[in-house]
Scaffold this motif. Structure first.
Motif, PDB file in Angstrom:
ATOM      1  N   ALA A 173       0.833  -1.211   0.000  1.00  0.00           N
ATOM      2  CA  ALA A 173       0.000   0.000   0.000  1.00  0.00           C
ATOM      3  C   ALA A 173       0.862   1.254   0.000  1.00  0.00           C
ATOM      4  N   ALA A 174       1.929   1.248   0.789  1.00  0.00           N
ATOM      5  CA  ALA A 174       2.819   2.416   0.835  1.00  0.00           C
ATOM      6  C   ALA A 174       3.463   2.648  -0.535  1.00  0.00           C
ATOM      7  N   PHE A 175       3.916   1.585  -1.191  1.00  0.00           N
ATOM      8  CA  PHE A 175       4.481   1.729  -2.533  1.00  0.00           C
ATOM      9  C   PHE A 175       3.441   2.281  -3.509  1.00  0.00           C
ATOM     10  N   ALA A 176       2.216   1.780  -3.417  1.00  0.00           N
ATOM     11  CA  ALA A 176       1.160   2.253  -4.310  1.00  0.00           C
ATOM     12  C   ALA A 176       0.905   3.739  -4.108  1.00  0.00           C
ATOM     13  N   VAL A 177       0.878   4.190  -2.860  1.00  0.00           N
ATOM     14  CA  VAL A 177       0.666   5.612  -2.576  1.00  0.00           C
ATOM     15  C   VAL A 177       1.802   6.440  -3.169  1.00  0.00           C
ATOM     16  N   PHE A 178       3.061   6.016  -2.955  1.00  0.00           N
ATOM     17  CA  PHE A 178       4.195   6.729  -3.550  1.00  0.00           C
ATOM     18  C   PHE A 178       4.068   6.770  -5.075  1.00  0.00           C
ATOM     19  N   GLY A 179       3.679   5.655  -5.668  1.00  0.00           N
ATOM     20  CA  GLY A 179       3.529   5.580  -7.118  1.00  0.00           C
ATOM     21  C   GLY A 179       2.480   6.542  -7.636  1.00  0.00           C
ATOM     22  N   VAL A 180       1.321   6.600  -6.989  1.00  0.00           N
ATOM     23  CA  VAL A 180       0.240   7.487  -7.408  1.00  0.00           C
ATOM     24  C   VAL A 180       0.660   8.949  -7.255  1.00  0.00           C
ATOM     25  N   VAL A 181       1.326   9.269  -6.150  1.00  0.00           N
ATOM     26  CA  VAL A 181       1.789  10.649  -5.930  1.00  0.00           C
ATOM     27  C   VAL A 181       2.779  11.056  -7.021  1.00  0.00           C
ATOM     28  N   LEU A 182       3.712  10.180  -7.350  1.00  0.00           N
ATOM     29  CA  LEU A 182       4.696  10.506  -8.401  1.00  0.00           C
ATOM     30  C   LEU A 182       4.027  10.654  -9.761  1.00  0.00           C
ATOM     31  N   LEU A 183       3.063   9.790 -10.073  1.00  0.00           N
ATOM     32  CA  LEU A 183       2.338   9.914 -11.354  1.00  0.00           C
ATOM     33  C   LEU A 183       1.543  11.222 -11.400  1.00  0.00           C
ATOM     34  N   ALA A 184       0.944  11.589 -10.275  1.00  0.00           N
ATOM     35  CA  ALA A 184       0.208  12.861 -10.223  1.00  0.00           C
ATOM     36  C   ALA A 184       1.158  14.035 -10.451  1.00  0.00           C
ATOM     37  N   GLU A 185       2.348  13.988  -9.867  1.00  0.00           N
ATOM     38  CA  GLU A 185       3.345  15.038 -10.088  1.00  0.00           C
ATOM     39  C   GLU A 185       3.743  15.127 -11.562  1.00  0.00           C
TER      40      GLU A 185
END
Length: 190
Positions: A173-185
């Motif tokens: 879940a933590a990796f997924a959150v980091f991934g989504v945040v980076l894609l949003a950036e």
């Protein structure tokens, strides 16, 4: 300092439930805790230094929005990899149990080889594309050693009754959150 704390947190989470954590617990059943941690630290320091060098070169060569998009996808991939989980093969487990050489050398070599191409190495490369190499190197090394030290300590206290699924799902879940945040950036930067 930002690179240090981000790298420490990400790599600590990446290491939870990883094969090298299982190796750390296995070595700790055979050797004292401090030589095992020393070997892990030596191997991790070397592998992550190479990782930040590669990440730094990639970071200098590519535009920021491309790096953010690739990093986001990589972190989503790490989330899936974490969900899949890692296990020691029969051969790896037997090798860790049979090793009779000097504990530090045995652990260093085993960890160095097992970390090449591992998700923590790839995560360190990814982090180094966006953050300073020194903070990323030190943070990723400390994060991995801390996670393995925790595994050794908890493993000694609880034996094989670790909540592996909870750890795996939390890290994914933590990796997924980091991934989504980076894609949003990456999308915002485009």
């Amino acid at each position: 300092m930002e690179a240090f704390w981000i790298s420490l947190g990400v790599i600590f989470l990446a290491e939870l439930g990883d094969k090298s954590q299982l190796m750390a617990m296995t070595f700790a059943t055979r050797f004292k805790m401090w030589p095992v941690l020393a070997g892990i630290t030596i191997a991790t320091t070397a592998v992550h230094l190479g990782s930040v060098a590669v990440g730094g070169l990639i970071g200098d060569a590519l535009p920021t929005k491309v790096i953010a998009a690739v990093a986001g996808l990589a972190f989503l991939g790490f989330a899936l990899w974490t969900l899949r989980g890692d296990e020691l093969s029969e051969e790896e487990s037997l090798k860790a149990q049979r090793t009779t050489r000097n504990a530090i050398i045995a652990v260093t070599v085993a960890f160095f080889l097992s970390e090449l191409g591992d998700k923590t190495m790839l995560a360190t490369i990814t982090l180094a594309t966006q953050h300073g190499w020194f903070g990323t190197w030190i943070g990723s090394t400390v994060g991995m050693v801390a996670a393995d030290a925790l595994a050794i300590a908890v493993g000694r206290m609880l034996g094989r009754h670790l909540p592996e699924k909870v750890i795996r799902y939390g890290a994914a879940a933590a990796f997924a959150v980091f991934g989504v945040v980076l894609l949003a950036e990456a999308v915002v930067a485009a």
